[in-house]
Design a protein around this motif. Structure first.
Motif, short mmCIF file in Angstrom:
data_model
loop_
_atom_site.label_atom_id
_atom_site.label_comp_id
_atom_site.label_asym_id
_atom_site.label_seq_id
_atom_site.Cartn_x
_atom_site.Cartn_y
_atom_site.Cartn_z
N PRO A 76 -30.75 38.93 71.73
CA PRO A 76 -31.15 40.06 70.88
C PRO A 76 -31.68 41.24 71.70
CG PRO A 76 -32.05 38.02 70.01
CD PRO A 76 -31.46 37.70 71.34
N ALA A 77 -32.32 40.96 72.81
CA ALA A 77 -32.83 42.04 73.65
C ALA A 77 -31.68 42.85 74.22
CB ALA A 77 -33.71 41.48 74.76
N GLN A 78 -30.62 42.20 74.63
CA GLN A 78 -29.46 42.93 75.16
C GLN A 78 -28.77 43.72 74.05
OE1 GLN A 78 -26.60 40.50 77.13
NE2 GLN A 78 -25.36 42.22 77.78
N GLY B 86 -29.05 56.86 71.64
CA GLY B 86 -29.49 57.93 72.54
C GLY B 86 -28.35 58.85 72.92
N ARG B 87 -27.18 58.26 73.18
CA ARG B 87 -26.02 59.07 73.55
C ARG B 87 -25.60 59.96 72.39
NH1 ARG B 87 -21.96 55.26 74.85
NH2 ARG B 87 -23.33 54.74 76.57
N GLN B 88 -25.58 59.40 71.17
CA GLN B 88 -25.18 60.18 70.01
C GLN B 88 -26.19 61.29 69.74
OE1 GLN B 88 -24.01 58.00 66.58
NE2 GLN B 88 -23.87 59.81 65.30
N MET B 89 -27.46 60.99 69.89
CA MET B 89 -28.48 62.01 69.66
C MET B 89 -28.35 63.12 70.71
SD MET B 89 -32.59 61.65 69.30
CE MET B 89 -32.43 60.53 67.94
N GLY B 90 -28.03 62.75 71.93
CA GLY B 90 -27.80 63.75 72.98
C GLY B 90 -26.62 64.65 72.64
N ASP B 91 -25.55 64.06 72.11
CA ASP B 91 -24.39 64.85 71.69
C ASP B 91 -24.76 65.83 70.58
OD1 ASP B 91 -22.87 63.49 73.53
OD2 ASP B 91 -21.91 62.17 72.06
N VAL C 62 -27.64 49.02 71.44
CA VAL C 62 -27.76 49.91 70.27
C VAL C 62 -28.61 51.12 70.62
CG1 VAL C 62 -28.73 50.08 67.95
CG2 VAL C 62 -27.35 48.10 68.58
N ALA C 63 -29.68 50.92 71.37
CA ALA C 63 -30.54 52.05 71.76
C ALA C 63 -29.78 53.02 72.66
CB ALA C 63 -31.78 51.53 72.47
N ALA C 64 -28.95 52.51 73.55
CA ALA C 64 -28.16 53.39 74.41
C ALA C 64 -27.16 54.20 73.60
CB ALA C 64 -27.45 52.57 75.48
N LEU C 65 -26.49 53.55 72.66
CA LEU C 65 -25.54 54.27 71.82
C LEU C 65 -26.23 55.33 70.97
CD1 LEU C 65 -23.23 51.35 70.61
CD2 LEU C 65 -22.64 53.21 72.17
#
Length: 65
Positions: A27-29, A39-44, A34-37
């Motif tokens: 679950p940690a992975q 963050g990437r979408q928020m950056g876009d 999910v957090a990386a995805l």
């Protein structure tokens, strides 16, 4: 002979601990992915907002001058 049972208990405990760690890492992975995805979408989205604001500034400068 009592040492044999102690060794067996230690081995069983290590195997149980290993299984517990593996089950806790999955679950940690998943959360990390999910957090990386997110963050990437928020950056876009932030990048698009900056581009829109820049275009608006250019348009307002054109209207003024």
């Amino acid at each position: 002979m009592p040492y044999l049972w102690s060794v067996v208990v230690v081995v069983v405990a290590l195997v149980a601990l290993g299984l517990l760690v593996v089950s806790a890492l999955r679950p940690a992975q998943r959360l990390s992915t999910v957090a990386a995805l997110a963050g990437r979408q928020m950056g876009d989205e932030v990048g698009m907002l900056k581009a829109r604001l820049a275009a608006l500034r250019v348009r307002l400068a054109q209207r003024r001058g």
